[in-house]
Design an enzyme around this catalytic site. Sequence first.
Site, mmCIF file in Angstrom:
data_model
loop_
_atom_site.group_PDB
_atom_site.id
_atom_site.type_symbol
_atom_site.label_atom_id
_atom_site.label_comp_id
_atom_site.label_asym_id
_atom_site.label_seq_id
_atom_site.Cartn_x
_atom_site.Cartn_y
_atom_site.Cartn_z
ATOM 1 N N ASP A 296 -13.917 -3.386 4.056
ATOM 2 C CA ASP A 296 -12.511 -4.083 3.438
ATOM 3 C C ASP A 296 -12.631 -5.720 3.782
ATOM 4 O O ASP A 296 -11.979 -6.164 4.793
ATOM 5 C CB ASP A 296 -11.459 -3.740 4.420
ATOM 6 C CG ASP A 296 -10.061 -3.585 3.545
ATOM 7 O OD1 ASP A 296 -10.154 -4.159 2.282
ATOM 8 O OD2 ASP A 296 -9.130 -3.171 4.093
ATOM 9 N N ARG B 27 -13.413 -7.837 8.004
ATOM 10 C CA ARG B 27 -13.824 -7.056 8.989
ATOM 11 C C ARG B 27 -15.015 -7.368 9.457
ATOM 12 O O ARG B 27 -15.491 -7.291 11.015
ATOM 13 C CB ARG B 27 -13.883 -5.412 8.251
ATOM 14 C CG ARG B 27 -13.161 -4.951 7.485
ATOM 15 C CD ARG B 27 -11.758 -4.888 8.085
ATOM 16 N NE ARG B 27 -10.642 -4.153 7.544
ATOM 17 C CZ ARG B 27 -9.543 -4.216 7.438
ATOM 18 N NH1 ARG B 27 -9.063 -5.035 8.689
ATOM 19 N NH2 ARG B 27 -8.599 -3.552 6.682
ATOM 20 N N ARG C 66 -2.455 -12.484 0.282
ATOM 21 C CA ARG C 66 -3.751 -11.931 -0.265
ATOM 22 C C ARG C 66 -3.832 -11.845 -1.445
ATOM 23 O O ARG C 66 -4.939 -11.564 -2.153
ATOM 24 C CB ARG C 66 -3.732 -10.345 0.540
ATOM 25 C CG ARG C 66 -3.735 -10.185 1.990
ATOM 26 C CD ARG C 66 -3.567 -8.992 2.255
ATOM 27 N NE ARG C 66 -4.510 -7.805 1.979
ATOM 28 C CZ ARG C 66 -3.990 -6.734 1.822
ATOM 29 N NH1 ARG C 66 -3.054 -6.298 2.113
ATOM 30 N NH2 ARG C 66 -5.026 -5.727 1.154
ATOM 31 N N LYS D 159 -7.962 -3.910 -6.313
ATOM 32 C CA LYS D 159 -7.030 -3.258 -5.632
ATOM 33 C C LYS D 159 -5.714 -3.961 -5.896
ATOM 34 O O LYS D 159 -5.551 -5.320 -5.923
ATOM 35 C CB LYS D 159 -7.202 -2.816 -4.442
ATOM 36 C CG LYS D 159 -7.590 -4.269 -3.331
ATOM 37 C CD LYS D 159 -8.132 -3.831 -1.996
ATOM 38 C CE LYS D 159 -7.940 -4.905 -1.188
ATOM 39 N NZ LYS D 159 -8.852 -4.530 0.051
ATOM 40 N N HIS D 160 -4.392 -3.216 -6.073
ATOM 41 C CA HIS D 160 -4.107 -1.963 -5.689
ATOM 42 C C HIS D 160 -3.483 -1.243 -6.919
ATOM 43 O O HIS D 160 -2.185 -1.874 -7.100
ATOM 44 C CB HIS D 160 -3.238 -1.707 -4.705
ATOM 45 C CG HIS D 160 -3.864 -2.310 -3.152
ATOM 46 N ND1 HIS D 160 -3.808 -3.776 -2.962
ATOM 47 C CD2 HIS D 160 -4.512 -1.880 -2.180
ATOM 48 C CE1 HIS D 160 -4.083 -3.937 -1.797
ATOM 49 N NE2 HIS D 160 -4.737 -2.896 -1.207
ATOM 50 N N HIS E 175 1.515 0.951 4.403
ATOM 51 C CA HIS E 175 0.958 1.338 5.676
ATOM 52 C C HIS E 175 2.195 2.159 6.467
ATOM 53 O O HIS E 175 1.804 3.005 7.376
ATOM 54 C CB HIS E 175 0.330 0.376 6.598
ATOM 55 C CG HIS E 175 -0.894 -0.248 6.101
ATOM 56 N ND1 HIS E 175 -0.899 -1.254 5.049
ATOM 57 C CD2 HIS E 175 -2.465 0.066 6.105
ATOM 58 C CE1 HIS E 175 -2.149 -1.466 4.754
ATOM 59 N NE2 HIS E 175 -2.895 -0.939 5.354
ATOM 60 N N ASP F 146 -6.420 4.286 -2.015
ATOM 61 C CA ASP F 146 -6.083 3.698 -1.024
ATOM 62 C C ASP F 146 -6.274 4.527 0.298
ATOM 63 O O ASP F 146 -6.330 5.940 0.114
ATOM 64 C CB ASP F 146 -5.006 2.887 -1.056
ATOM 65 C CG ASP F 146 -4.967 1.722 0.026
ATOM 66 O OD1 ASP F 146 -5.621 1.618 0.936
ATOM 67 O OD2 ASP F 146 -4.065 0.977 -0.420
#
Length: 506
Positions: free
Chosen positions: A75, A83, A145, A175-176, A188, A257
């Site tokens: 990611d 990451r 983002r 995405k998404h 989330h 996802d």
Amino acid sequence: MSHSTDPAVRALVAGVLWPGFLGHRAPDWLLRALDEGLAGAVYFGHNVDAGSPDQLATLSRSLKDARPGVLLGVDEEGGSVSRLESAHGSTLPGAAQLGRVDDVDTTRAVGVELGRRVRAAGATVVLAPVADVNTNPRNPVIGVRSFGSTPELVGRHVAAMTEGIQSAGVAACAKHFPGHGDTVVDSHHGLPRVELDRRTLEAEHLPPFQAAIEAGVAAIMTSHVVVPAFGELPATLNAALLGDLRERGFAGTIVTDALDMAAIRSGFGSGRGAVLALKAGADLLCIGNPSALGPKGGTTDDLADYREVRDAILAALDDGELSVAEVERASRSVANLSAWVSAGEHVPVPDEATFDAEAVVRGAIRVSDPVELAGRELTVLDLRDRATVAVASTADPFTEALSASVACERVGVGPLLQRDVVAVLADALAHIPSDRAVVALVDAVQPGSAQRQAVRVLAAARPGSIAVNAGLPAQQPLAVPTIDAFGVSRVTAQAVAELVTGGAGR
């Protein structure tokens, strides 16, 4: 023989699963699963040892040795979500900054560099670009983002980023789908809804995904978002929406996802969600992040997460709810993606990109009024709530960069902390000398927000204060001069620190 005990069927099921795992080395269960046909694994920040530059590449080689063509995802969006650089913050500009500069050649170059870094780490799939159009200023999870708030702007940068990433020999995953930009709930933590009719969704949110398809994107990730115009199931589990994606000409791999996110886990369960996703037309099932940074707070482990999803699919095959043909369809798509990334390993590795990340960030920063702080002693009050799980970084690059020159104090006032704004500010200011300039660090300043209220209190109590906004600006200005940074990367923090400590304005 039942499906659940048939080695061929078990291998078929393993071949559509994409788990996370704990640690800097491959656990034994993961190596066994790869030997049994597992599609691959997804890296998170806890898999990266920042003190060992070669660690992730070594880990990747061990997984590729276990299974040629393994899909190793990461990611890595640049900007707020990294990451590979989670320990200290990304050195790449973020999407919102690239959208503000609006130079597609620069965005393509950033994509090349992002792909080059991912490839150097041995990963083969980049979970980027973000194709969401951030039309809702209260969006708690997309925000900076996204490349922007219009489909045309987002579409051209999604295409450029896709081309850049894939020119480095790694697969991009936009995405998404069909868009997470008009939500006020973070998937989330809950199940978002997008109350738009089909015509509006088509006009405002789907064009960037079409741009990604036309740019040859290898994979597209679904969102856990309910669009009532297509029914009451979230997109990940929604055959009508995933069918619409195929009708747009997308022949690549549909990736879910993470199934451990609350939007799926709370209402369906990760295992049940996996079964429904396959039935809806998804191909590669991302199981999720088993670390303490994830939404389950580390209450389960990586192997348990994997088994929950695998066993639910095997049970659905045994009772006839899911057919072998449905899993075979998904497996063929995953095999095609595996072939794509295997071919990518023969693409020449690009040279390090020559764009100027600092110049991009400086070009994106907006200052509402001249900031006059030169020669004054400063204290930064960090009013932000905790970072979204999407960021999941162990770093706080803003305060790290600022604290090199000024004192920083964390006094979050966000709704998750459930603290009284006036009391928090009064207590914090009581300990700061009256001749000091106060810098409020914020990232959620839409009308009605706790952080906006805190800035208003600060303006009354300490005239001459300023705000540094790491999120998207509100249409209504804050009560103090504001530096809108459009991100929280390390390179952004450094640029903001220079503005604040140097007293410069623009």
